[in-house]
Design a protein around this motif. Structure first.
Motif, PDB file in Angstrom:
ATOM      1  N   UNK A  55      21.589  -4.172   8.097  1.00 15.59           N
ATOM      2  CA  UNK A  55      21.781  -3.356   6.911  1.00 15.59           C
ATOM      3  C   UNK A  55      20.766  -2.047   6.791  1.00 15.59           C
ATOM      4  N   UNK A  56      20.600  -1.755   5.804  1.00 17.15           N
ATOM      5  CA  UNK A  56      19.726  -0.357   5.522  1.00 17.15           C
ATOM      6  C   UNK A  56      18.912  -0.847   4.652  1.00 17.15           C
ATOM      7  N   UNK A  57      17.635  -0.025   4.576  1.00 19.45           N
ATOM      8  CA  UNK A  57      16.686  -0.615   3.450  1.00 19.45           C
ATOM      9  C   UNK A  57      16.372   0.899   2.689  1.00 19.45           C
ATOM     10  N   UNK A  58      16.464   0.843   1.259  1.00 24.61           N
ATOM     11  CA  UNK A  58      16.180   2.171   0.507  1.00 24.61           C
ATOM     12  C   UNK A  58      14.930   1.705  -0.305  1.00 24.61           C
ATOM     13  N   UNK A  59      13.973   2.289   0.196  1.00 26.13           N
ATOM     14  CA  UNK A  59      12.547   1.974  -0.319  1.00 26.13           C
ATOM     15  C   UNK A  59      12.013   2.630  -1.546  1.00 26.13           C
ATOM     16  N   UNK A  62      13.928   3.382  -4.169  1.00 19.86           N
ATOM     17  CA  UNK A  62      15.042   4.373  -4.883  1.00 19.86           C
ATOM     18  C   UNK A  62      15.803   3.124  -5.618  1.00 19.86           C
ATOM     19  N   UNK A  63      15.762   2.754  -6.776  1.00 19.04           N
ATOM     20  CA  UNK A  63      16.360   1.926  -7.657  1.00 19.04           C
ATOM     21  C   UNK A  63      17.739   2.524  -7.824  1.00 19.04           C
ATOM     22  N   UNK A  64      17.917   3.953  -7.990  1.00 22.63           N
ATOM     23  CA  UNK A  64      19.087   4.472  -8.475  1.00 22.63           C
ATOM     24  C   UNK A  64      20.029   4.210  -7.373  1.00 22.63           C
ATOM     25  N   UNK A  65      19.763   4.672  -5.984  1.00 21.45           N
ATOM     26  CA  UNK A  65      20.393   4.493  -4.876  1.00 21.45           C
ATOM     27  C   UNK A  65      20.817   2.965  -4.748  1.00 21.45           C
ATOM     28  N   UNK A  66      20.037   2.027  -4.918  1.00 22.99           N
ATOM     29  CA  UNK A  66      20.524   0.783  -4.863  1.00 22.99           C
ATOM     30  C   UNK A  66      21.480   0.187  -5.967  1.00 22.99           C
ATOM     31  N   UNK A  67      21.303   0.757  -7.015  1.00 24.17           N
ATOM     32  CA  UNK A  67      22.395   0.481  -8.056  1.00 24.17           C
ATOM     33  C   UNK A  67      23.596   1.049  -7.660  1.00 24.17           C
ATOM     34  N   UNK A  68      23.668   2.246  -7.171  1.00 26.06           N
ATOM     35  CA  UNK A  68      24.859   2.788  -6.871  1.00 26.06           C
ATOM     36  C   UNK A  68      25.648   2.073  -5.728  1.00 26.06           C
ATOM     37  N   UNK A  69      25.045   1.576  -4.955  1.00 18.59           N
ATOM     38  CA  UNK A  69      25.450   0.620  -3.801  1.00 18.59           C
ATOM     39  C   UNK A  69      25.982  -0.471  -4.441  1.00 18.59           C
ATOM     40  N   UNK A 111      28.548  -2.995  -2.254  1.00 18.90           N
ATOM     41  CA  UNK A 111      27.688  -3.566  -1.196  1.00 18.90           C
ATOM     42  C   UNK A 111      26.554  -4.603  -1.541  1.00 18.90           C
ATOM     43  N   UNK A 112      26.132  -5.405  -0.840  1.00 26.54           N
ATOM     44  CA  UNK A 112      25.333  -6.603  -1.022  1.00 26.54           C
ATOM     45  C   UNK A 112      23.753  -6.113  -0.948  1.00 26.54           C
ATOM     46  N   UNK A 113      23.230  -5.898  -2.228  1.00 24.68           N
ATOM     47  CA  UNK A 113      21.997  -5.675  -2.367  1.00 24.68           C
ATOM     48  C   UNK A 113      21.027  -6.764  -2.663  1.00 24.68           C
ATOM     49  N   UNK A 114      19.960  -7.033  -1.644  1.00 25.80           N
ATOM     50  CA  UNK A 114      18.928  -7.887  -1.795  1.00 25.80           C
ATOM     51  C   UNK A 114      17.761  -7.271  -1.587  1.00 25.80           C
ATOM     52  N   UNK A 115      16.937  -7.276  -2.594  1.00 23.98           N
ATOM     53  CA  UNK A 115      15.678  -6.258  -2.691  1.00 23.98           C
ATOM     54  C   UNK A 115      15.938  -4.936  -2.400  1.00 23.98           C
ATOM     55  N   UNK A 116      15.218  -4.475  -1.222  1.00 29.25           N
ATOM     56  CA  UNK A 116      15.631  -3.087  -0.727  1.00 29.25           C
ATOM     57  C   UNK A 116      16.769  -3.006   0.086  1.00 29.25           C
ATOM     58  N   UNK A 117      17.128  -3.953   0.653  1.00 37.40           N
ATOM     59  CA  UNK A 117      18.069  -4.217   1.771  1.00 37.40           C
ATOM     60  C   UNK A 117      19.630  -4.197   1.194  1.00 37.40           C
ATOM     61  N   UNK A 150      13.431   6.388   3.012  1.00 35.21           N
ATOM     62  CA  UNK A 150      12.452   6.291   1.875  1.00 35.21           C
ATOM     63  C   UNK A 150      12.847   7.195   0.694  1.00 35.21           C
ATOM     64  N   UNK A 151      11.952   6.893  -0.299  1.00 36.67           N
ATOM     65  CA  UNK A 151      12.581   7.493  -1.666  1.00 36.67           C
ATOM     66  C   UNK A 151      12.304   9.037  -1.539  1.00 36.67           C
ATOM     67  N   UNK A 152      11.661   9.787  -0.852  1.00 37.01           N
ATOM     68  CA  UNK A 152      11.533  11.058  -0.713  1.00 37.01           C
ATOM     69  C   UNK A 152      12.765  11.669  -0.114  1.00 37.01           C
ATOM     70  N   UNK A 153      13.359  10.962   0.911  1.00 36.88           N
ATOM     71  CA  UNK A 153      14.382  11.681   1.624  1.00 36.88           C
ATOM     72  C   UNK A 153      15.715  11.063   0.545  1.00 36.88           C
ATOM     73  N   UNK A 154      15.812   9.982   0.213  1.00 38.08           N
ATOM     74  CA  UNK A 154      16.988   9.443  -0.796  1.00 38.08           C
ATOM     75  C   UNK A 154      17.110  10.218  -1.887  1.00 38.08           C
ATOM     76  N   UNK A 155      15.927  10.587  -2.708  1.00 40.35           N
ATOM     77  CA  UNK A 155      15.693  11.187  -4.028  1.00 40.35           C
ATOM     78  C   UNK A 155      16.246  12.760  -3.606  1.00 40.35           C
TER      79      UNK A 155
END
Length: 518
Positions: free
Chosen positions: A66-70, A72-79, A84-90, A245-250
């Protein structure tokens, strides 16, 4: 009969005899941009079995690692909403889900320029070349290696604008270290918009800097036009292995929301950010890129994207990066195939890159090796096509010119050979006859001005002439060339009201910031 390649020259020069001095003056001014599509087919390195295995490996990585989105809760919610299976930031993806989410990305799109004549197409058989990116240092033969300044940045924007062999102004061509980090994106985007009329890249080092870049583009292009057309790109680097990281995903989400092009670029150095083998590097790059592209489509279906990469081998005895090596070149060719199968334009991980510290023989050997693989791969956008030295730490004025020389030659080569009655020229044989030269035949007179690629560098001449002129190396001749170009630069016009609005925006944004350098 081979297909003829159309080379668009918006302002064709009259065919007439010109002296060397006049030709030098012509080359020092802005040369009409030539758009290039490849006529030589992309090289298919791998067959169906190998490509399928790489895609299966990418799916395996996303399902089991998997991939981690550190941060960035918005990205995690979208996935999560996308299945997608979201566990914490993974975030983990069932086999095929990431590819499915990428399906709405366009296979080809226009990247609009301030001058419509400089608008380019990404995808298909098009080739778009752009200068290096991200160097904190610059160098030239007069002043040596030093930290880059805003003046250096502006100089490289001007040189890229003036070259007919670069289709794109680039992004952070070099870091203007004399401007605070929190403000320098404003100066860089302003330079791209005012000193050039070619496509460009905006700031990505924070979501707000991405918004500033887009707001500046809206001032120049108009809000309605920007809402419906890609006028700029954002380079989103994956923190390989498998982290956003949240800079890049943001920043990614800001560009996608505005319908601007997002280039997702994993950066894998074999043995450090991924396994050492080319196959593993290619599969991991595909996995990481698919997730970034999927996020753009969740934010805005149809958002234009580019499948990017930056990969390198390492000297595993010393830890030093190596460039132009065969293993990395193999990855470059494989990724272009994988990108075409994914159905999106591809940014090459190559270009004219080198670990050399000087514009010397090693620099050009590394660069040419990497550029061959890049051009043969069939990629659509080539970053780092000019200026790169020292593993990307330095932009060299001299190597910029030497690389432009290669760019022009490569672009000419990839037009392939036109075979028709005119190019076979039977009339020349009837006119000249056995034992005679063809210099003054009608055919030669019709074609002499454009028959052969003409060097950007001053002609060294025969040995005696070269020695009398100071025995100058290619780098020394390039030193004079970039100075000639900058001395003859003419800024492209912009409406006064637009220029004033842009300057006021920059001034207001700077005034709202503190003076910290971060």
């Amino acid at each position: 009969m081979n297909a003829q390649i159309i080379e668009i020259d918006r302002h064709p020069a009259p065919v007439k005899r010109r002296g060397r001095a006049q030709r030098a003056m012509d080359r020092a001014n802005v040369t009409p941009l030539r758009f290039h599509t490849r006529a030589i087919p992309a090289y298919h390195l791998l067959g169906e079995v190998a490509l399928t295995a790489l895609e299966d490996q990418a799916d395996w990585i996303l399902e089991h690692v998997g991939m981690e989105f550190r941060g960035d809760d918005v990205a995690l919610d979208l996935f999560a909403q996308a299945g997608a299976k979201v566990e914490g930031q993974r975030v983990r993806f069932e086999r095929g889900l990431a590819r499915q989410l990428c399906a709405t990305a366009p296979e080809q799109f226009a990247l609009h320029a301030r001058d419509p004549l400089n608008t380019v197409t990404l995808g298909g058989d098009h080739i778009v070349l752009m200068p290096g990116y991200g160097s904190p240092f610059v160098s030239d033969l007069d002043r040596g290696r030093r930290y880059a300044t805003l003046e250096d940045f502006e100089n490289f924007v001007k040189l890229a604008y003036m070259s007919p062999h670069l289709h794109h102004s680039g992004g952070t061509v070099c870091e203007p270290t004399d401007v605070p980090v929190i403000k320098r994106h404003l100066d860089m985007v302003s330079a791209h918009l005012t000193l050039s009329t070619k496509p460009f890249m905006g700031g990505v080092t924070s979501p707000q800097r991405a918004r500033d870049s887009i707001d500046m583009a809206r001032i120049v292009f108009g809000s309605d036009f920007v809402a419906n057309n890609a006028v700029m790109q954002g380079n989103i680097n994956v923190n390989s292995p498998m982290v956003f990281d949240d800079t890049m995903s943001g920043a990614l989400r800001v560009y996608a929301e505005a319908n601007q092009c997002v280039c997702v670029s994993p950066a894998i150095f074999g043995g450090a950010m991924g396994p050492v083998t080319p196959a593993a590097m290619a599969a991991q790059t595909l996995a990481e890129a698919m997730v970034g592209i999927a996020l753009t489509q969740l934010v805005r279906p149809g958002c234009p994207v580019v499948f990017g990469s930056f990969h390198s081998t390492m000297n595993l005895r010393t830890g030093a990066l190596t460039f132009g090596m065969p293993e990395a070149n193999l990855v470059t060719m494989a990724l272009s195939q994988l990108g075409r199968r994914l159905g999106v334009p591809v940014r090459s991980g190559g270009g004219q890159i080198t670990s050399s510290n000087a514009p010397d023989g090693q620099a050009m050997q590394d660069s040419t090796n990497a550029m061959w693989a890049t051009m043969l791969s069939g990629c659509h956008q080539v970053w780092h096509a000019a200026g790169w030295l020292e593993g990307g730490l330095t932009m060299s004025y001299e190597k910029f010119i030497m690389d432009l020389e290669n760019c022009g030659a490569f672009l000419r080569l990839f037009q392939s050979m036109i075979v028709n009655d005119e190019t076979l020229s039977r009339d020349s044989y009837l006119e000249a006859g056995p034992g005679q030269n063809f210099l003054s035949t009608a055919h030669t007179m019709r074609h002499f001005a454009a028959a052969n690629y003409e060097s950007l560098l001053p002609d060294a001449g025969p040995y005696e002439t070269w020695k009398d002129n100071g025995s100058k190396t290619a780098a020394q001749r390039a030193n004079g060339r970039w100075k000639e170009m900058l001395a003859s630069y003419v800024q492209p016009p912009m409406e006064q009201a637009t220029q004033q609005a842009l300057a006021e925006f920059v001034a207001q944004r700077k005034a709202s910031m503190h003076d910290e350098w971060y």
